[in-house]
Structure formats: structure tokens, C-alpha cells
Design a protein around this motif. Structure first.
Motif, PDB file in Angstrom:
ATOM      1  N   CYS A  55       0.861  -1.192   0.000  1.00  0.00           N
ATOM      2  CA  CYS A  55       0.000   0.000   0.000  1.00  0.00           C
ATOM      3  C   CYS A  55       0.895   1.238   0.000  1.00  0.00           C
ATOM      4  O   CYS A  55       2.113   1.104  -0.138  1.00  0.00           O
ATOM      5  CB  CYS A  55      -0.954  -0.029   1.190  1.00  0.00           C
ATOM      6  SG  CYS A  55      -0.119  -0.187   2.768  1.00  0.00           S
ATOM      7  N   ALA A  60      -1.241   3.684   6.178  1.00  0.00           N
ATOM      8  CA  ALA A  60      -2.315   3.007   5.428  1.00  0.00           C
ATOM      9  C   ALA A  60      -2.330   1.516   5.778  1.00  0.00           C
ATOM     10  O   ALA A  60      -3.401   0.910   5.892  1.00  0.00           O
ATOM     11  CB  ALA A  60      -2.109   3.201   3.928  1.00  0.00           C
ATOM     12  N   HIS A  63      -3.883   1.242   9.310  1.00  0.00           N
ATOM     13  CA  HIS A  63      -5.320   1.560   9.277  1.00  0.00           C
ATOM     14  C   HIS A  63      -6.096   0.417   8.616  1.00  0.00           C
ATOM     15  O   HIS A  63      -7.171   0.019   9.094  1.00  0.00           O
ATOM     16  CB  HIS A  63      -5.546   2.886   8.543  1.00  0.00           C
ATOM     17  CG  HIS A  63      -6.984   3.296   8.493  1.00  0.00           C
ATOM     18  ND1 HIS A  63      -7.544   3.903   7.405  1.00  0.00           N
ATOM     19  CD2 HIS A  63      -7.990   3.156   9.398  1.00  0.00           C
ATOM     20  CE1 HIS A  63      -8.836   4.129   7.641  1.00  0.00           C
ATOM     21  NE2 HIS A  63      -9.124   3.689   8.848  1.00  0.00           N
ATOM     22  N   SER A  64      -5.548  -0.127   7.542  1.00  0.00           N
ATOM     23  CA  SER A  64      -6.239  -1.209   6.819  1.00  0.00           C
ATOM     24  C   SER A  64      -6.349  -2.459   7.682  1.00  0.00           C
ATOM     25  O   SER A  64      -7.382  -3.133   7.677  1.00  0.00           O
ATOM     26  CB  SER A  64      -5.508  -1.524   5.515  1.00  0.00           C
ATOM     27  OG  SER A  64      -5.491  -0.386   4.702  1.00  0.00           O
ATOM     28  N   ARG A  67      -8.905  -1.691  10.634  1.00  0.00           N
ATOM     29  CA  ARG A  67     -10.287  -1.623  10.168  1.00  0.00           C
ATOM     30  C   ARG A  67     -10.805  -3.006   9.792  1.00  0.00           C
ATOM     31  O   ARG A  67     -11.929  -3.369  10.114  1.00  0.00           O
ATOM     32  CB  ARG A  67     -10.358  -0.673   8.980  1.00  0.00           C
ATOM     33  CG  ARG A  67     -11.687  -0.018   8.940  1.00  0.00           C
ATOM     34  CD  ARG A  67     -11.887   1.015   7.915  1.00  0.00           C
ATOM     35  NE  ARG A  67     -13.329   1.054   7.718  1.00  0.00           N
ATOM     36  CZ  ARG A  67     -13.941   0.413   6.771  1.00  0.00           C
ATOM     37  NH1 ARG A  67     -13.269  -0.304   5.900  1.00  0.00           N
ATOM     38  NH2 ARG A  67     -15.252   0.478   6.681  1.00  0.00           N
ATOM     39  N   ASN A 216     -10.097  -2.629   1.495  1.00  0.00           N
ATOM     40  CA  ASN A 216      -9.890  -1.349   2.188  1.00  0.00           C
ATOM     41  C   ASN A 216      -8.921  -0.439   1.433  1.00  0.00           C
ATOM     42  O   ASN A 216      -9.080   0.777   1.436  1.00  0.00           O
ATOM     43  CB  ASN A 216      -9.363  -1.588   3.605  1.00  0.00           C
ATOM     44  CG  ASN A 216      -9.539  -0.388   4.488  1.00  0.00           C
ATOM     45  OD1 ASN A 216     -10.652  -0.008   4.812  1.00  0.00           O
ATOM     46  ND2 ASN A 216      -8.439   0.256   4.845  1.00  0.00           N
ATOM     47  N   HIS A 219     -10.913   1.331  -2.346  1.00  0.00           N
ATOM     48  CA  HIS A 219     -12.293   1.859  -2.411  1.00  0.00           C
ATOM     49  C   HIS A 219     -13.386   0.870  -2.034  1.00  0.00           C
ATOM     50  O   HIS A 219     -14.565   1.151  -2.245  1.00  0.00           O
ATOM     51  CB  HIS A 219     -12.598   2.379  -3.833  1.00  0.00           C
ATOM     52  CG  HIS A 219     -11.604   3.348  -4.343  1.00  0.00           C
ATOM     53  ND1 HIS A 219     -11.580   4.659  -3.940  1.00  0.00           N
ATOM     54  CD2 HIS A 219     -10.560   3.192  -5.203  1.00  0.00           C
ATOM     55  CE1 HIS A 219     -10.582   5.283  -4.540  1.00  0.00           C
ATOM     56  NE2 HIS A 219      -9.938   4.420  -5.302  1.00  0.00           N
ATOM     57  N   GLY A 245     -14.164   2.136   1.419  1.00  0.00           N
ATOM     58  CA  GLY A 245     -12.729   1.844   1.337  1.00  0.00           C
ATOM     59  C   GLY A 245     -11.979   3.115   0.990  1.00  0.00           C
ATOM     60  O   GLY A 245     -12.578   4.173   0.779  1.00  0.00           O
ATOM     61  N   TRP A 246     -10.654   3.019   0.961  1.00  0.00           N
ATOM     62  CA  TRP A 246      -9.818   4.192   0.698  1.00  0.00           C
ATOM     63  C   TRP A 246      -9.027   3.970  -0.594  1.00  0.00           C
ATOM     64  O   TRP A 246      -9.044   2.862  -1.130  1.00  0.00           O
ATOM     65  CB  TRP A 246      -8.835   4.372   1.855  1.00  0.00           C
ATOM     66  CG  TRP A 246      -9.401   5.123   3.012  1.00  0.00           C
ATOM     67  CD1 TRP A 246      -9.109   6.398   3.363  1.00  0.00           C
ATOM     68  CD2 TRP A 246     -10.370   4.651   3.967  1.00  0.00           C
ATOM     69  NE1 TRP A 246      -9.841   6.756   4.482  1.00  0.00           N
ATOM     70  CE2 TRP A 246     -10.624   5.713   4.871  1.00  0.00           C
ATOM     71  CE3 TRP A 246     -11.061   3.467   4.154  1.00  0.00           C
ATOM     72  CZ2 TRP A 246     -11.512   5.615   5.933  1.00  0.00           C
ATOM     73  CZ3 TRP A 246     -11.960   3.353   5.203  1.00  0.00           C
ATOM     74  CH2 TRP A 246     -12.185   4.405   6.074  1.00  0.00           C
ATOM     75  N   ASN A 247      -8.344   4.992  -1.061  1.00  0.00           N
ATOM     76  CA  ASN A 247      -7.347   4.724  -2.100  1.00  0.00           C
ATOM     77  C   ASN A 247      -5.993   4.726  -1.426  1.00  0.00           C
ATOM     78  O   ASN A 247      -5.365   5.774  -1.254  1.00  0.00           O
ATOM     79  CB  ASN A 247      -7.392   5.754  -3.229  1.00  0.00           C
ATOM     80  CG  ASN A 247      -6.338   5.442  -4.281  1.00  0.00           C
ATOM     81  OD1 ASN A 247      -5.542   4.517  -4.103  1.00  0.00           O
ATOM     82  ND2 ASN A 247      -6.318   6.174  -5.366  1.00  0.00           N
ATOM     83  N   TYR A 248      -5.554   3.544  -1.027  1.00  0.00           N
ATOM     84  CA  TYR A 248      -4.253   3.379  -0.374  1.00  0.00           C
ATOM     85  C   TYR A 248      -3.297   2.642  -1.310  1.00  0.00           C
ATOM     86  O   TYR A 248      -2.333   2.042  -0.872  1.00  0.00           O
ATOM     87  CB  TYR A 248      -4.430   2.574   0.918  1.00  0.00           C
ATOM     88  CG  TYR A 248      -4.949   3.368   2.111  1.00  0.00           C
ATOM     89  CD1 TYR A 248      -4.859   4.755   2.179  1.00  0.00           C
ATOM     90  CD2 TYR A 248      -5.491   2.695   3.209  1.00  0.00           C
ATOM     91  CE1 TYR A 248      -5.315   5.444   3.295  1.00  0.00           C
ATOM     92  CE2 TYR A 248      -5.948   3.380   4.328  1.00  0.00           C
ATOM     93  CZ  TYR A 248      -5.851   4.755   4.365  1.00  0.00           C
ATOM     94  OH  TYR A 248      -6.289   5.432   5.487  1.00  0.00           O
TER      95      TYR A 248
END
Ligand SMILES: Cc1ncc(COP(=O)(O)O)c(C=O)c1O
Length: 394
Positions: A55, A60, A63-64, A67, A216, A219, A245-248
Motif C-alpha cells: 500500500c 495506510a 489503518h487497513s 479496520r 480497504n 475503495h 474503502g480508501w485509495n491506499y
């Protein structure tokens, strides 16, 4: 820091790294391509784990993991206050409570005894204990996992400092192989043992967790029809999202750099080990300094940092004076770390008064230059400047 002749850290960059990055630029395939997959495969094989995920930062990665593990306002973590902000912040990003343990005053590491004391006092459900291998020195993983197990808590290794370190114990294993943990996270920030500029990774042997982490970092997008809820037929463009989700994701460019560096991780650790031993030779006779723990086995330590322990209070000198003395000779230094409970954001913490050894570690510790570009002469010079401060001749 950059203007100093000897900053406290510097990346190990060579022509192969530059070539690898240029190659990606020439292909013009800059994201979500083959290089990230190759890098993940390389990590997976090296650490012999079921999953390795790249990532775009160590934060990130944390956090991933947090979560995906289900941290929330009722499921928190225990961690050390002697770490970078991100270890705890990533839990707060999940609204999870954070409980800080005290550490050993000499090494700055969480110990099984301190962890037990924390469990005796913590009032919320502890989903995970996040251990930090500070400076590349390893926590007692066996002891800590025994304590965590009693409380049905998982161990997560924040190994942002410990890429390349080997854990010796009942099970000899590279840090990253998750022999005692549910997951391990790494940072490949500019000054870590290897770098992607900015980047990170997660390793785990839990494929269920890995699948959640993968969602995660991109997105929450599902592309596999079998995992979708009622996907339309004959719709090749279709994707679905069930959870946020995120853009990691990391770019192909940064992965090319990381992969090129990762191929020589053993060499990097060997060089760091040589530098640590040179410091040891030049500083061991300085009675005012305690040196970090040395493993007598190859690859025992990650040697991300070389931290001196100096009882400034007892010596009646100010840490600032020592730092100034180093700077006057163009030598950089840093303090790892200000205990997190000293930060305004975490300062309402009732536990502050119990973190006595963490305070001592903070007061006494200073990181001096540690990077592969230092040669014998450089180390001798830096050690001489340090010894001169205490009126000791080399
Ligand atoms: C112990 C520790 N944890 C987490 C992080 C966060 O990594 P990154 O800077 O790649 O987000 C760092 C980086 O400084 C770190 O040293």
C-alpha cells in the motif's frame, strides 16, 4: 537535516534502483500493473506467508489492518507510547480506544510484564495488542503473545523499523512471517531500511483478513462476480461496493523502487550491522553512554536506528547541549519518540502517571546517524565527536 554532512538517516539508493524506476516510466504503465504484483509475490515468498499486500504508507497499512480486524468504539488496542504517531492514530481513525503500556526504560520496548499490568487496568475490550519493534530491536514476541492470548487479543506487529530482522526463539523466523501475530505492517518511507519514497506493506497468514485489507486499500471495490450481490448478467464493466474503502494503492513507480531495494535487504542489514558494531567498538569505553542491545547472531536486529542512552539528568547536562555539540560538527540526531501521551491530542490520558519508564526512555534517548552510506572513517569521526563531549579521547 539535509544540509548536514551526516544526517541521522539517509536512503540507500543505487543505479539499479534508478534503472528499475526508469523502466516503469518507459512502459508508461504507472498504476495497478505487474510491478506491484511482483513485489507482493516477492514479499510473500520471502516471509513465507499466505498474503502480502503493498500500500502507499505504513499508516495506510496499519489503518487497513485495524479496520479489517473490526476495531471500533468498543474494540480497542493496547500499544506503546514510544512509537510514531501513526501506530495509535490509525486506531483513532477507526474510533477505537487506545491504551498505552509502559515500556522498558533501557530499550523502549513493551515487555510481557508491562503488558500484563496494562491488561490489569484497561477498561475496554482489547481486540489487538500492537507491538513496535523500536529501532529494529525485537520485542519478546513469545512472552507478549502468551499474555495477549489469555485475553483473546490478537498481536499486530508494527514492524516499520524492523524489515530484515530475524527473530530467534522456539520458532526462528524473519519479522514479517507472522509466527506470533495476526499481521505485520511495514513502512517504506524515504528513510526506512528500504524505501518506495512513500509506501508500506502488510503480511498475514489469514486470507480472510487479507481479502478485507485488499478491499480497504482500493475503495471497497469488488470485481469478482461471485462475491457480488445480484450482479447483472453480461456486464463486463460492472463492479460493486458493499463497504467503504480508501485509495491506499501504491504506484508502479514506487513499487519498482521498493522491489529493487527489497532484493538487497540482506546486504542492507549486513551493512547496518557493521556500522552498529563499529559504533560499539568506538563507544563501549564511554562510561556515560549505554549502548543498544546487540544480538550476537547475524540479522538479529533490524538496526533502523542507533539509539544512545545517556542519563543527562545524572550528568547534569542538557540533551540540547549534546545535540548542539553534534550539530556544530555537522552531525544530525533525532529523538525517537516523544511519548504519545505528551501530545495534546492524547494528553487527557489517565495512564500518563504510570508511564514512568517511558518518560525515562524519552529523557535519555537520542538517535545518531545510521545509514548504509556511512564508512569506517565516518563512524570513527562521529564517535570521536560524541566522546569529546564527555572529555573522553578515542
Ligand atoms: C513505528 C512506525 N509506525 C508507523 C509509521 C508510519 O509509516 P508511514 O510514515 O509510512 O506512514 C512509522 C513511520 O515513520 C513508524 O516509524
Amino acid at each position: 537535516m539535509n544540509n548536514l554532512r551526516f544526517p541521522y538517516a539517509r536512503a540507500d539508493l543505487n543505479k539499479n534502483d534508478i534503472k528499475a524506476v526508469l523502466k516503469v516510466l518507459e512502459t508508461q504503465y504507472l498504476a495497478q500493473g505487474q510491478v506491484v504484483k511482483k513485489f507482493e509475490e516477492k514479499l510473500k515468498n520471502k516471509f513465507d506467508v499466505s498474503d502480502a499486500i503493498i500500500c502507499n504508507s505504513g499508516t495506510a497499512a496499519l489503518h487497513s489492518v485495524y479496520r479489517s480486524l473490526g476495531l471500533n468504539n468498543e474494540n480497542g488496542i493496547i500499544t506503546t507510547p514510544i512509537t510514531f504517531l501513526a501506530t495509535a492514530n490509525a486506531a483513532r481513525m477507526c474510533n477505537a480506544p487506545v491504551f498505552f503500556t509502559d515500556v522498558d526504560s533501557k530499550s523502549g520496548l513493551m515487555t510481557p510484564k508491562k503488558l500484563q499490568e496494562a491488561f490489569n487496568r484497561v477498561k475496554f475490550k482489547v481486540k489487538a495488542v500492537v507491538v513496535v519493534h523500536l529501532g529494529g530491536h525485537l520485542c519478546d514476541l513469545e512472552g507478549l503473545s502468551k499474555v495477549a492470548k489469555k485475553y483473546n487479543s490478537f498481536i499486530i506487529e508494527d514492524a516499520c523499523h524492523a524489515l530484515g530482522a530475524l527473530h530467534y526463539g522456539k520458532k526462528n523466523s524473519l519479522i514479517g512471517s507472522c509466527k506470533y501475530s495476526l499481521a505485520t505492517t511495514f513502512s517504506f518511507h524515504a528513510i526506512k531500511n528500504i524505501t518506495m519514497g512513500e509506501g508500506g506493506a502488510i503480511t498475514t497468514n489469514n486470507s480472510n483478513l487479507a481479502n478485507k485489507i485488499k478491499l480497504n486499500i482500493s475503495h471497497g471495490m469488488i470485481r469478482n462476480k461471485r462475491e457480488m450481490i445480484n450482479p447483472p448478467k453480461d456486464a463486463p464493466w460492472y463492479y460493486q461496493m458493499k463497504d467503504i474503502g480508501w485509495n491506499y494503492r501504491a504506484s508502479e513507480i514506487s513499487c519498482a523502487l521498493g522491489l529493487s531495494q527489497f532484493k538487497r535487504i540482506n546486504k542492507i542489514i549486513e551493512k547496518r550491522d557493521i556500522i552498529a558494531n563499529l559504533y560499539k567498538n568506538h563507544l563501549a569505553h564511554n562510561e556515560y553512554i549505554s549502548l543498544p542491545k546487540f544480538s550476537n547472531r547475524k540479522y538479529g536486529e533490524g538496526w533502523h536506528l542507533f539509539q544512545l542512552n545517556i542519563d543527562f539528568k545524572k550528568l547534569k547536562v542538557k540533551k540540547q547541549e549534546f545535540i548542539k555539540h553534534l550539530r556544530n560538527h555537522s552531525i544530525g540526531s533525532q529523538v525517537h519518540y516523544i511519548p504519545l501521551v505528551y501530545q495534546p491530542y492524547y494528553s487527557n490520558n489517565e495512564e500518563k502517571k504510570f508511564l514512568i519508564e517511558a518518560a525515562t526512555f524519552y529523557n535519555n534517548t537520542i538517535s545518531i546517524p545510521m545509514y548504509t552510506g556511512l564508512n569506517k572513517k565516518n563512524v570513527r569521526f562521529i564517535a570521536k565527536v560524541i566522546n569529546n563531549f564527555f572529555n573522553i579521547t578515542n
